[in-house]
Scaffold this motif. Structure first.
Motif, PDB file in Angstrom:
ATOM      1  N   PHE A  36       0.829  -1.212   0.000  1.00  0.00           N
ATOM      2  CA  PHE A  36       0.000   0.000   0.000  1.00  0.00           C
ATOM      3  C   PHE A  36       0.861   1.258   0.000  1.00  0.00           C
ATOM      4  N   MET A  37       2.017   1.219   0.668  1.00  0.00           N
ATOM      5  CA  MET A  37       2.904   2.378   0.693  1.00  0.00           C
ATOM      6  C   MET A  37       3.494   2.625  -0.698  1.00  0.00           C
ATOM      7  N   ASP A  38       3.814   1.550  -1.406  1.00  0.00           N
ATOM      8  CA  ASP A  38       4.347   1.690  -2.761  1.00  0.00           C
ATOM      9  C   ASP A  38       3.294   2.182  -3.744  1.00  0.00           C
ATOM     10  N   ASN A  39       2.022   1.838  -3.488  1.00  0.00           N
ATOM     11  CA  ASN A  39       0.970   2.150  -4.443  1.00  0.00           C
ATOM     12  C   ASN A  39      -0.236   2.736  -3.704  1.00  0.00           C
ATOM     13  N   THR A  40      -0.086   3.951  -3.188  1.00  0.00           N
ATOM     14  CA  THR A  40      -1.191   4.585  -2.465  1.00  0.00           C
ATOM     15  C   THR A  40      -2.353   4.926  -3.385  1.00  0.00           C
ATOM     16  N   ALA A  41      -2.077   5.110  -4.665  1.00  0.00           N
ATOM     17  CA  ALA A  41      -3.152   5.423  -5.606  1.00  0.00           C
ATOM     18  C   ALA A  41      -4.142   4.260  -5.720  1.00  0.00           C
ATOM     19  N   TYR A  42      -3.631   3.033  -5.651  1.00  0.00           N
ATOM     20  CA  TYR A  42      -4.511   1.863  -5.715  1.00  0.00           C
ATOM     21  C   TYR A  42      -5.472   1.836  -4.532  1.00  0.00           C
TER      22      TYR A  42
END
Length: 144
Positions: free
Chosen positions: A37-43
């Motif tokens: 989630f930290m790598d891909n907050t947009a998701y």
């Protein structure tokens, strides 16, 4: 003795050793999910926006995203190490319960994304009741 102490004592005395391996695996899973989630907050932001029944402001949405990410990372570490396991599990339960509803348990129960969340939710409830077990930092510090 009140109900919480009775549950805690029962959980401490009825803890099979193999559940420690399951607890460590759950903690690592939650930690990796938090890192994801930290790598891909947009998701995560998009998932919350798509399923939100009420309009959430942009600032509040980012607070929720970072809370979920931080709670998964810290909670995963605490659960994996076996320290403050009950507290970390209680903090994780509302987040994972939200994930169960966001991934659509009632809309598409065959959906492959829902079952890891349901499994994590069941395990979090179990570890809230039985605690960390013999292979944990709690047990190590209690013996010293």
């Amino acid at each position: 003795m009140n109900l919480v102490h009775k549950i805690e004592n029962w959980g401490d005395s009825h803890h099979p050793w193999f559940l420690d391996i399951v607890r460590i695996s759950l903690g690592i899973f939650l930690l990796l999910k938090g890192i994801n989630f930290m790598d891909n907050t947009a998701y995560l932001r998009g998932m919350i926006e798509d399923q939100s029944a009420v309009q959430i402001s942009s600032g509040m949405l980012m607070v929720i995203v970072y809370y979920v990410t931080f709670a998964h990372m810290v909670g995963g570490i605490l659960i994996a190490l076996g320290t403050l396991t009950r507290l970390a599990s209680i903090i994780q339960i509302p987040i994972v319960l939200g994930a169960v509803f966001l991934t659509g348990i009632f809309q598409d129960p065959i959906n492959s994304m829902v079952w890891p969340s349901v499994t994590a939710l069941v395990l979090l409830v179990i570890f809230t009741i039985i605690g960390s077990g013999p292979l944990s930092l709690d047990k190590y510090f209690a013996e010293e």
